[in-house]
Design a protein around this motif. Structure first.
Motif, mmCIF file in Angstrom:
data_model
loop_
_atom_site.group_PDB
_atom_site.id
_atom_site.type_symbol
_atom_site.label_atom_id
_atom_site.label_comp_id
_atom_site.label_asym_id
_atom_site.label_seq_id
_atom_site.Cartn_x
_atom_site.Cartn_y
_atom_site.Cartn_z
ATOM 1 N N GLY A 1 2.382 22.446 -12.600
ATOM 2 C CA GLY A 1 2.751 22.746 -13.979
ATOM 3 C C GLY A 1 3.212 21.542 -14.764
ATOM 4 O O GLY A 1 3.773 20.592 -14.219
ATOM 5 N N VAL A 2 2.995 21.600 -16.069
ATOM 6 C CA VAL A 2 3.300 20.455 -16.932
ATOM 7 C C VAL A 2 4.799 20.274 -17.160
ATOM 8 O O VAL A 2 5.236 19.222 -17.633
ATOM 9 N N ASP A 3 5.590 21.278 -16.845
ATOM 10 C CA ASP A 3 7.025 21.212 -17.144
ATOM 11 C C ASP A 3 7.869 20.639 -16.009
ATOM 12 O O ASP A 3 9.098 20.598 -16.123
ATOM 13 N N ILE A 4 7.253 20.207 -14.927
ATOM 14 C CA ILE A 4 8.036 19.654 -13.820
ATOM 15 C C ILE A 4 8.675 18.332 -14.241
ATOM 16 O O ILE A 4 8.231 17.669 -15.172
ATOM 17 N N SER A 5 9.739 17.982 -13.530
ATOM 18 C CA SER A 5 10.516 16.792 -13.884
ATOM 19 C C SER A 5 9.807 15.504 -13.489
ATOM 20 O O SER A 5 8.895 15.511 -12.665
ATOM 21 N N GLU A 6 10.243 14.422 -14.105
ATOM 22 C CA GLU A 6 9.774 13.091 -13.717
ATOM 23 C C GLU A 6 10.449 12.697 -12.398
ATOM 24 O O GLU A 6 11.559 13.148 -12.093
ATOM 25 N N PRO A 7 9.827 11.848 -11.582
ATOM 26 C CA PRO A 7 10.487 11.373 -10.364
ATOM 27 C C PRO A 7 11.694 10.510 -10.711
ATOM 28 O O PRO A 7 11.689 9.783 -11.704
ATOM 29 N N ILE A 8 12.718 10.612 -9.884
ATOM 30 C CA ILE A 8 13.916 9.795 -10.101
ATOM 31 C C ILE A 8 13.791 8.437 -9.416
ATOM 32 O O ILE A 8 14.570 7.517 -9.679
ATOM 33 N N ASN A 9 12.810 8.308 -8.547
ATOM 34 C CA ASN A 9 12.541 7.035 -7.882
ATOM 35 C C ASN A 9 11.126 7.100 -7.306
ATOM 36 O O ASN A 9 10.572 8.185 -7.126
ATOM 37 N N PHE A 10 10.571 5.964 -6.996
ATOM 38 C CA PHE A 10 9.225 5.937 -6.422
ATOM 39 C C PHE A 10 8.985 4.620 -5.697
ATOM 40 O O PHE A 10 9.680 3.633 -5.920
ATOM 41 N N GLN A 11 7.989 4.641 -4.818
ATOM 42 C CA GLN A 11 7.495 3.438 -4.155
ATOM 43 C C GLN A 11 5.977 3.549 -4.074
ATOM 44 O O GLN A 11 5.439 4.647 -3.880
ATOM 45 N N VAL A 12 5.306 2.441 -4.212
ATOM 46 C CA VAL A 12 3.845 2.415 -4.228
ATOM 47 C C VAL A 12 3.342 1.338 -3.278
ATOM 48 O O VAL A 12 3.946 0.263 -3.163
ATOM 49 N N SER A 13 2.249 1.625 -2.573
ATOM 50 C CA SER A 13 1.611 0.602 -1.734
ATOM 51 C C SER A 13 0.408 0.023 -2.473
ATOM 52 O O SER A 13 -0.281 0.730 -3.217
ATOM 53 N N ARG A 14 0.168 -1.276 -2.262
ATOM 54 C CA ARG A 14 -0.964 -1.945 -2.905
ATOM 55 C C ARG A 14 -1.500 -3.007 -1.941
ATOM 56 O O ARG A 14 -1.417 -4.199 -2.181
ATOM 57 N N TRP A 15 -2.090 -2.554 -0.837
ATOM 58 C CA TRP A 15 -2.509 -3.481 0.207
ATOM 59 C C TRP A 15 -3.631 -4.403 -0.239
ATOM 60 O O TRP A 15 -3.737 -5.537 0.250
ATOM 61 N N SER A 16 -4.454 -3.964 -1.174
ATOM 62 C CA SER A 16 -5.522 -4.855 -1.631
ATOM 63 C C SER A 16 -4.977 -6.044 -2.410
ATOM 64 O O SER A 16 -5.655 -7.060 -2.567
ATOM 65 N N LYS A 17 -3.741 -5.918 -2.897
ATOM 66 C CA LYS A 17 -3.104 -6.993 -3.646
ATOM 67 C C LYS A 17 -2.188 -7.854 -2.776
ATOM 68 O O LYS A 17 -1.637 -8.845 -3.265
ATOM 69 N N ASP A 18 -2.012 -7.474 -1.531
ATOM 70 C CA ASP A 18 -1.181 -8.261 -0.616
ATOM 71 C C ASP A 18 -2.015 -9.446 -0.118
ATOM 72 O O ASP A 18 -3.014 -9.259 0.572
ATOM 73 N N PRO A 19 -1.625 -10.690 -0.432
ATOM 74 C CA PRO A 19 -2.454 -11.844 -0.061
ATOM 75 C C PRO A 19 -2.578 -12.053 1.436
ATOM 76 O O PRO A 19 -3.486 -12.770 1.877
#
Length: 433
Positions: free
Chosen positions: A352-370
């Motif tokens: 549903g569109v009314d759910i809250s925003e996350p209060i924290n997050f973490q993202v992986s980006r292995w293609s950008k890890d040199p």
């Protein structure tokens, strides 16, 4: 810095029996096995911590596995033994506990999912018995069952199951070999104390120099090796290179002399895949907390089509979204906040569109890890098992390769990296007697 006490490398220590490049699972396994046999070993690691693509982040209050997340097939798996040695708590993830939504947010009946999965397995079996030459999995499906690619449920499974499992897009996967690797038995498990807890026994008494990216390896039969890292030179009889396939493909590490064509061609041919993770933490749960997985038939193949529910094993209100295949590489070009926003659009499609925003997050980006340039290797069109296994032959009796990409049977897994490290250690001992 590393979470584990490492032996401090001696400031003037430049001459050892063996140099291991990379402090991931393969490198630390190699080093640990050799140290136990009395060899003088030095590990050179580019980053400020050990573990490589095994990395646990605790900033959300529960372990976010930035890289490897599961022990795949725990029965007889050597990683299970490592976990037991540190008394790690494990949790069996239930693949049958799932709720799947179509692209409009409507729930899809379990019966439909079950039947479509059986249909897909029949398609894979038909591919195995139809063609005499390799081609992409996508092309093979078009030839034996074109309707499979048009069916939204089957298309979702091709991505959420096959592309996630292999790390590569179906447009590039080998129809011959994409599913011919081997697996241990048992349902997959996560480690509640963090996957990186298994590194502790591997790091014991191992000499590691952090922040030492290697840029040049000089090797010569009968004359040992010189490894250049961080402006310094280190010498040994043998070097074990556990650089990820993505790094080898980038040619950021120079070899003198150049690698034999039999090795370089394998590096060039093999596929380096990617999986993007977005861990979203919320103030409270707005989803069924007893359901293990949520699937979404997103219109863009690979776009956040599978979510792991942390509430089945943690008190933290976290959903872990997964992007796979070609979409993973595409989304990792964006800033982290844009990645999260894209993931949240899919979460809102489900709940549903009314759910809250996350209060924290973490993202992986292995293609950008040199120091990785991708998540794990996959079998690309034209690849053969020998492209993986052919890495096992030492070069000039001084240079040995290890890592998940050096074993077809168990590529793309932590246990594959571990087993390759044991193999590399045995080869070192054969060369230095």
């Amino acid at each position: 810095m590393s979470a584990f006490p490492l032996t401090k490398a001696q400031a003037l220590k430049r001459d050892v029996d063996v140099i291991v490049i990379g402090a991931g699972v393969a490198g630390m396994t190699t080093a640990q096995a050799l140290v136990q046999e009395g060899y003088d070993v030095l590990v050179l690691e580019a980053k400020d911590t050990i573990g490589g693509r095994l990395k646990t982040d605790w900033s959300l209050g529960a372990p976010f596995e930035v890289g490897a997340g599961w022990i795949h097939g725990p029965v007889g798996n050597p990683i299970t033994d490592l976990a037991k040695s540190v008394q790690a708590k494990s949790f069996v993830t239930d693949d049958d506990s799932s709720l799947v939504f179509d692209h409009k947010g409507g729930e899809v009946e379990d019966k439909i999912i079950t039947n479509k999965f059986k249909d897909l397995m029949r398609v894979y079996k038909k591919i195995d018995g139809t063609f005499d030459s390799d081609q992409s999995l996508e092309k093979a499906i078009k030839r034996v069952s074109p309707q499979t690619l048009e069916d939204p449920v089957s298309r979702w499974m091709l991505s959420a199951y096959t592309e996630f499992d292999t790390g590569g897009p179906i447009e590039n996967l080998s129809a011959y070999y994409f599913d011919e690797d081997e697996a241990f038995d048992g349902a997959d498990v996560v480690l509640l104390d963090g996957y990186d807890s298994i590194l502790e026994p591997l790091a014991d008494k191992v000499d590691v120099l952090l922040n030492h990216p290697v840029d040049h390896i000089e090797y010569e039969a009968g004359d040992g090796v010189t490894v250049h890292a961080n402006g310094e030179a280190f010498e040994a009889y043998v070097v074990v290179c556990t650089c990820p396939l993505g790094v080898l493909k980038s040619k950021k590490v120079k070899f003198s002399p150049a690698l034999p064509s039999r090795i370089q061609k394998k590096i060039d041919r093999l596929g380096m895949g990617n999986v993007t993770k977005a861990a979203l933490k919320f103030e409270s749960a707005f989803w069924p907390i007893d359901t293990q997985y949520f699937g979404v038939m997103t219109e863009d193949k690979g776009r956040w089509n599978y979510f792991l529910n942390y509430r089945t094993f943690s008190d933290e209100n976290i959903l872990l979204g997964l992007s796979v295949g070609a979409y993973a590489g595409k989304i990792e070009q964006l800033p982290e906040k844009d990645i999260v926003d894209d993931c949240m659009m899919v979460v809102r499609d489900m709940f549903g569109v009314d759910i809250s925003e996350p209060i924290n997050f973490q993202v992986s980006r292995w293609s950008k890890d040199p120091y990785s340039l991708g998540a794990y290797s996959y079998t690309r069109v034209g690849n053969k098992p020998a492209d993986f296994d052919g890495f096992t032959d030492p070069v000039e009796d001084t240079l040995i390769f290890a890592g998940e990409h050096t074993t077809f049977k168990h590529h793309a897994t932590v246990h594959g990296a571990y087993l390759s490290g044991l193999r590399a250690a045995e080869q070192v001992m054969e060369l230095i007697e």
